[in-house]
Design a protein around this motif. Structure first.
Motif, mmCIF file in Angstrom:
data_model
loop_
_atom_site.group_PDB
_atom_site.id
_atom_site.type_symbol
_atom_site.label_atom_id
_atom_site.label_comp_id
_atom_site.label_asym_id
_atom_site.label_seq_id
_atom_site.Cartn_x
_atom_site.Cartn_y
_atom_site.Cartn_z
ATOM 1 N N MET A 1 43.202 31.337 -35.567
ATOM 2 C CA MET A 1 43.465 31.760 -36.928
ATOM 3 C C MET A 1 44.792 32.512 -36.952
ATOM 4 N N PRO A 2 45.616 32.257 -37.961
ATOM 5 C CA PRO A 2 46.936 32.893 -38.000
ATOM 6 C C PRO A 2 46.867 34.404 -38.234
ATOM 7 N N GLU A 3 47.921 35.072 -37.799
ATOM 8 C CA GLU A 3 48.057 36.510 -38.030
ATOM 9 C C GLU A 3 49.195 36.748 -39.020
ATOM 10 N N PHE A 4 49.054 37.836 -39.771
ATOM 11 C CA PHE A 4 50.023 38.193 -40.798
ATOM 12 C C PHE A 4 50.404 39.652 -40.641
ATOM 13 N N ILE A 5 51.675 39.938 -40.872
ATOM 14 C CA ILE A 5 52.109 41.327 -40.854
ATOM 15 C C ILE A 5 52.116 41.835 -42.293
ATOM 16 N N PHE A 6 51.570 43.018 -42.464
ATOM 17 C CA PHE A 6 51.655 43.729 -43.740
ATOM 18 C C PHE A 6 52.766 44.753 -43.560
ATOM 19 N N VAL A 7 53.804 44.657 -44.366
ATOM 20 C CA VAL A 7 54.897 45.623 -44.334
ATOM 21 C C VAL A 7 54.795 46.446 -45.611
ATOM 22 N N TYR A 8 54.564 47.737 -45.424
ATOM 23 C CA TYR A 8 54.358 48.626 -46.565
ATOM 24 C C TYR A 8 55.685 49.194 -47.049
ATOM 25 N N HIS A 9 55.825 49.223 -48.372
ATOM 26 C CA HIS A 9 57.015 49.793 -49.012
ATOM 27 C C HIS A 9 56.543 50.822 -50.030
ATOM 28 N N GLY A 10 57.158 51.984 -50.019
ATOM 29 C CA GLY A 10 56.825 52.997 -51.012
ATOM 30 C C GLY A 10 55.768 53.959 -50.535
ATOM 31 N N GLY A 11 54.949 54.395 -51.472
ATOM 32 C CA GLY A 11 53.970 55.433 -51.181
ATOM 33 C C GLY A 11 54.570 56.784 -51.499
ATOM 34 N N LYS A 12 53.742 57.790 -51.398
ATOM 35 C CA LYS A 12 54.235 59.140 -51.676
ATOM 36 C C LYS A 12 53.579 60.117 -50.721
ATOM 37 N N THR A 13 54.261 61.194 -50.453
ATOM 38 C CA THR A 13 53.735 62.230 -49.570
ATOM 39 C C THR A 13 52.742 63.079 -50.351
ATOM 40 N N PRO A 14 51.537 63.267 -49.812
ATOM 41 C CA PRO A 14 50.549 64.099 -50.506
ATOM 42 C C PRO A 14 51.093 65.507 -50.730
ATOM 43 N N GLU A 15 50.755 66.090 -51.873
ATOM 44 C CA GLU A 15 51.268 67.401 -52.242
ATOM 45 C C GLU A 15 50.409 68.546 -51.732
ATOM 46 N N SER A 16 49.210 68.236 -51.254
ATOM 47 C CA SER A 16 48.331 69.283 -50.742
ATOM 48 C C SER A 16 47.511 68.726 -49.583
ATOM 49 N N GLU A 17 46.903 69.629 -48.841
ATOM 50 C CA GLU A 17 46.043 69.214 -47.732
ATOM 51 C C GLU A 17 44.849 68.419 -48.256
ATOM 52 N N GLU A 18 44.311 68.836 -49.396
ATOM 53 C CA GLU A 18 43.171 68.127 -49.991
ATOM 54 C C GLU A 18 43.562 66.722 -50.422
ATOM 55 N N GLU A 19 44.735 66.595 -51.045
ATOM 56 C CA GLU A 19 45.209 65.281 -51.447
ATOM 57 C C GLU A 19 45.465 64.411 -50.217
ATOM 58 N N GLY A 20 46.008 64.999 -49.154
ATOM 59 C CA GLY A 20 46.244 64.271 -47.910
ATOM 60 C C GLY A 20 44.949 63.746 -47.328
ATOM 61 N N ALA A 21 43.894 64.548 -47.353
ATOM 62 C CA ALA A 21 42.591 64.112 -46.843
ATOM 63 C C ALA A 21 42.042 62.961 -47.686
ATOM 64 N N LYS A 22 42.226 63.042 -48.992
ATOM 65 C CA LYS A 22 41.756 61.980 -49.890
ATOM 66 C C LYS A 22 42.504 60.673 -49.618
#
Length: 106
Positions: A1-22
């Motif tokens: 079965m073939p393999e595929f690479i997922f290349v991620y673009h964007g996203g944002k840095t969580p603003e708090s420890e709680e948001e980071g955990a979420k």
């Protein structure tokens, strides 16, 4: 079965420890939902540089990479369906580029 690479673009840095955990829980849940199809969980990446015939640029290109993963799927359409569950796609903060990895005999 073939393999595929997922290349991620964007996203944002969580603003708090709680948001980071979420955010981390959302990624773990999505990756867990792929089961054995997830071949290489990958990782986030730091700032990239663009190397061309004109030299090296520190700008990361037109659409800087923020991470990667490798999955196994029946075809590119199936891999794209998996990518739709990515937390960055779901929250609108980023995108996933999906490309088949072509095996080469060396």
């Amino acid at each position: 079965m073939p393999e595929f690479i997922f290349v991620y673009h964007g996203g944002k840095t969580p603003e708090s420890e709680e948001e980071g955990a979420k955010v981390m829980e959302a990624w773990k849940s999505w990756m867990g939902s792929m089961g054995d199809a997830l071949k290489v969980p990958g990782a986030p990446v730091g700032m990239s540089k663009t190397v061309s015939g004109g030299g090296v640029a520190d700008n990361g290109g037109a659409n800087p990479v923020s991470g990667y993963s490798v999955v196994q799927a029946a075809d590119q359409d199936a891999a794209c369906e998996m990518a739709k569950g990515c937390p960055m796609v779901a929250d609108g903060s980023g995108s996933v580029e999906v490309a088949e990895i072509i095996e080469m005999d060396m």
